[in-house]
Enzyme design. Structure first.
Site, PDB file in Angstrom:
ATOM      1  N   THR A   4      10.044  21.337  16.274  1.00 53.02           N
ATOM      2  CA  THR A   4       9.355  20.409  17.180  1.00 53.02           C
ATOM      3  C   THR A   4       7.866  20.707  17.322  1.00 53.02           C
ATOM      4  O   THR A   4       7.138  19.973  17.987  1.00 53.02           O
ATOM      5  CB  THR A   4       9.982  20.493  18.589  1.00 53.02           C
ATOM      6  OG1 THR A   4      10.019  21.889  18.948  1.00 53.02           O
ATOM      7  CG2 THR A   4      11.388  19.934  18.621  1.00 53.02           C
ATOM      8  N   GLY A   5       7.371  21.810  16.716  1.00 55.48           N
ATOM      9  CA  GLY A   5       5.985  22.238  16.906  1.00 55.48           C
ATOM     10  C   GLY A   5       5.004  21.513  15.991  1.00 55.48           C
ATOM     11  O   GLY A   5       5.387  20.624  15.208  1.00 55.48           O
ATOM     12  N   CYS A 121      -3.606  30.689   8.424  1.00 55.89           N
ATOM     13  CA  CYS A 121      -4.216  29.438   7.928  1.00 55.89           C
ATOM     14  C   CYS A 121      -5.645  29.634   7.391  1.00 55.89           C
ATOM     15  O   CYS A 121      -6.005  29.092   6.343  1.00 55.89           O
ATOM     16  CB  CYS A 121      -4.204  28.375   9.017  1.00 55.89           C
ATOM     17  SG  CYS A 121      -4.583  28.991  10.659  1.00 55.89           S
ATOM     18  N   ARG A 227     -13.236  29.356  17.670  1.00 57.60           N
ATOM     19  CA  ARG A 227     -12.452  28.143  17.967  1.00 57.60           C
ATOM     20  C   ARG A 227     -13.426  27.028  18.330  1.00 57.60           C
ATOM     21  O   ARG A 227     -14.355  27.245  19.124  1.00 57.60           O
ATOM     22  CB  ARG A 227     -11.519  28.417  19.149  1.00 57.60           C
ATOM     23  CG  ARG A 227     -10.606  27.260  19.466  1.00 57.60           C
ATOM     24  CD  ARG A 227      -9.479  27.070  18.469  1.00 57.60           C
ATOM     25  NE  ARG A 227      -8.552  28.189  18.489  1.00 57.60           N
ATOM     26  CZ  ARG A 227      -7.671  28.448  17.525  1.00 57.60           C
ATOM     27  NH1 ARG A 227      -7.607  27.679  16.442  1.00 57.60           N
ATOM     28  NH2 ARG A 227      -6.864  29.481  17.603  1.00 57.60           N
ATOM     29  N   HIS A 234      -9.677  23.402   9.550  1.00 59.90           N
ATOM     30  CA  HIS A 234     -10.571  24.544   9.756  1.00 59.90           C
ATOM     31  C   HIS A 234     -11.711  24.479   8.727  1.00 59.90           C
ATOM     32  O   HIS A 234     -11.489  24.105   7.567  1.00 59.90           O
ATOM     33  CB  HIS A 234      -9.835  25.866   9.527  1.00 59.90           C
ATOM     34  CG  HIS A 234      -8.770  26.192  10.535  1.00 59.90           C
ATOM     35  ND1 HIS A 234      -8.582  25.493  11.699  1.00 59.90           N
ATOM     36  CD2 HIS A 234      -7.838  27.193  10.539  1.00 59.90           C
ATOM     37  CE1 HIS A 234      -7.579  26.042  12.384  1.00 59.90           C
ATOM     38  NE2 HIS A 234      -7.109  27.062  11.701  1.00 59.90           N
ATOM     39  N   ASN A 307      -5.509  22.793   8.426  1.00 54.51           N
ATOM     40  CA  ASN A 307      -4.810  24.042   8.758  1.00 54.51           C
ATOM     41  C   ASN A 307      -3.313  23.857   8.944  1.00 54.51           C
ATOM     42  O   ASN A 307      -2.536  24.779   8.728  1.00 54.51           O
ATOM     43  CB  ASN A 307      -5.401  24.652  10.041  1.00 54.51           C
ATOM     44  CG  ASN A 307      -5.456  23.658  11.183  1.00 54.51           C
ATOM     45  OD1 ASN A 307      -6.226  22.707  11.130  1.00 54.51           O
ATOM     46  ND2 ASN A 307      -4.637  23.855  12.193  1.00 54.51           N
TER      47      ASN A 307
END
Ligand SMILES: NC(=O)c1ccc[n+]([C@@H]2O[C@H](COP(=O)([O-])OP(=O)(O)OC[C@H]3O[C@@H](n4cnc5c(N)ncnc54)[C@H](OP(=O)(O)O)[C@@H]3O)[C@@H](O)[C@H]2O)c1
Length: 325
Positions: A4-5, A121, A227, A234, A307
């Site tokens: 579900t992520g 990633c 971030r 990315h 990513n």
């Protein structure tokens, strides 16, 4: 695992897109997802709660439910006879676990004893772009600064950027819950926790994983991970020093014919890779290739990739495709 992520839902898309051969599919997540169902290849599947008994009859596990779940449950999956491709950091530096980017070291897949690790990633897109140059001119040193999208930290962080932007434009103070500071219209120079040497764990992952995947522990790597308020993809500013000289034109030609790379490099025409170009794409985009005039044999470049796809789900499914072969 972790169906579900952010990565898990992308697994389902890519299984469908690449017509991955499977006869049955089991979707696992936490108790929070009990009762949900998700679609893959036109069919809906119920989400089941992950337990140690989830793996009976399973050939391949694609794991993206976080490192503690991988540490706890993947040994049960291996015991049940499955091969696991793990997206978490749990086993990456284990000497018995291959750490694989199919464009770089596919031969390591055969050495698996049941678990194959998918790298971080930021590391994946870095080594995809640098491997052809390393083979030709041997890289001695890498300096990389990353500009990492919020999706790299999971589904809840995507929602936080979205809600902070809405609050900001409505003249309200953005609510901070998931990130340590406001991320909308800001940058945060910290990803993961700080280590004793003042680098973050994310930065040290880039150092150690790059050496392991490229099979060369002598490569010096200096990483700074930031971030940024971008939803997907990315970006990385990369400078390298090589043993043999290599010109920007030679590097461009090598990268243009390397698998998984698209050269996007015509600065006069404002052509260079940007995260909005990489979102939803499989290739690692490389541009701004130029001589690093501060060292004898140096090149600088700009590397961008999705990513969630190449940095996670796509790389894992490419590994699974090799297993099926
Ligand atoms: N996002 C990226 O760009 C990226 C890149 C490379 C690697 N990874 C790695 O991939 C993993 C997942 O990342 P993500 O971004 O997809 O995170 P996410 O969006 O937060 O999703 C986490 C997933 O793990 C499941 N989960 C959490 N706790 C669980 C538990 N106790 N038992 C069973 N399932 C549980 C969640 O299920 P519920 O929905 O039921 O909570 C959800 O499916 C992490 O290890 C991450 O480091 C992510």
């Amino acid at each position: 695992m972790g169906a579900t992520g952010a990565v898990g839902t992308c697994f389902l898309k890519i299984l469908e897109e690449r017509k991955f051969p499977y006869s049955s599919l089991k979707l696992l997540a936490s108790e929070r997802s009990q009762g949900k169902d998700l679609e893959c290849c036109g069919k809906r599947y119920p989400v089941e709660v992950l337990t140690h008994d989830s793996f009976k009859g399973v050939d391949i596990v694609l794991a993206s439910a976080g490192a503690s779940r991988s540490l706890e449950f993947l040994p049960s999956a291996v015991k049940a006879g499955a091969v696991c491709v793990d997206n978490s950091s749990a086993f990456r530096m284990d000497k018995d676990v291959p750490l694989v980017v199919p464009e770089v070291n596919p031969e390591m897949i055969k050495k698996s004893k049941g678990i194959i690790a998918n790298p971080n990633c930021s590391t994946i897109q870095l080594v995809v772009a640098l491997w052809p140059i390393h083979k030709a001119a041997k890289i001695k040193r890498i300096i990389v600064t990353t500009f990492q999208s919020v999706s790299g930290a999971g589904q809840s962080k995507i929602l936080e950027l979205e809600s902070q932007v809405k609050e900001f434009v409505a003249g309200k103070k953005p609510t901070v819950k998931e990130f340590p500071y406001q991320i909308a219209f800001n940058l945060i120079p910290q990803i993961d926790v700080f280590c004793d040497n003042k680098y973050t764990k994310e930065e040290m992952k880039m150092v150690n994983e790059t050496r392991k995947i490229m099979g060369d522990s002598s490569i010096m790597v200096n990483a700074t991970c930031i971030r940024v308020p971008v939803f997907y993809a990315h970006s990385e500013s990369v400078s390298i020093e090589t043993e043999k000289p290599i010109s920007p034109d030679e590097a461009r030609a090598l990268l243009a014919k390397a698998p998984g790379i698209k050269v996007v490099d015509d600065p006069e025409k404002k052509v260079y890779p940007m995260p909005i170009d990489a979102e939803g794409k499989d290739d690692t985009l490389v541009g701004r290739i130029r001589k690093d005039e501060s060292v004898k044999n140096g090149l600088s470049m700009w590397v961008v990739a999705d990513n969630i796809r190449k940095g996670a789900a796509l790389n894992a499914i490419q590994i699974a495709e090799e297993l099926v072969k």
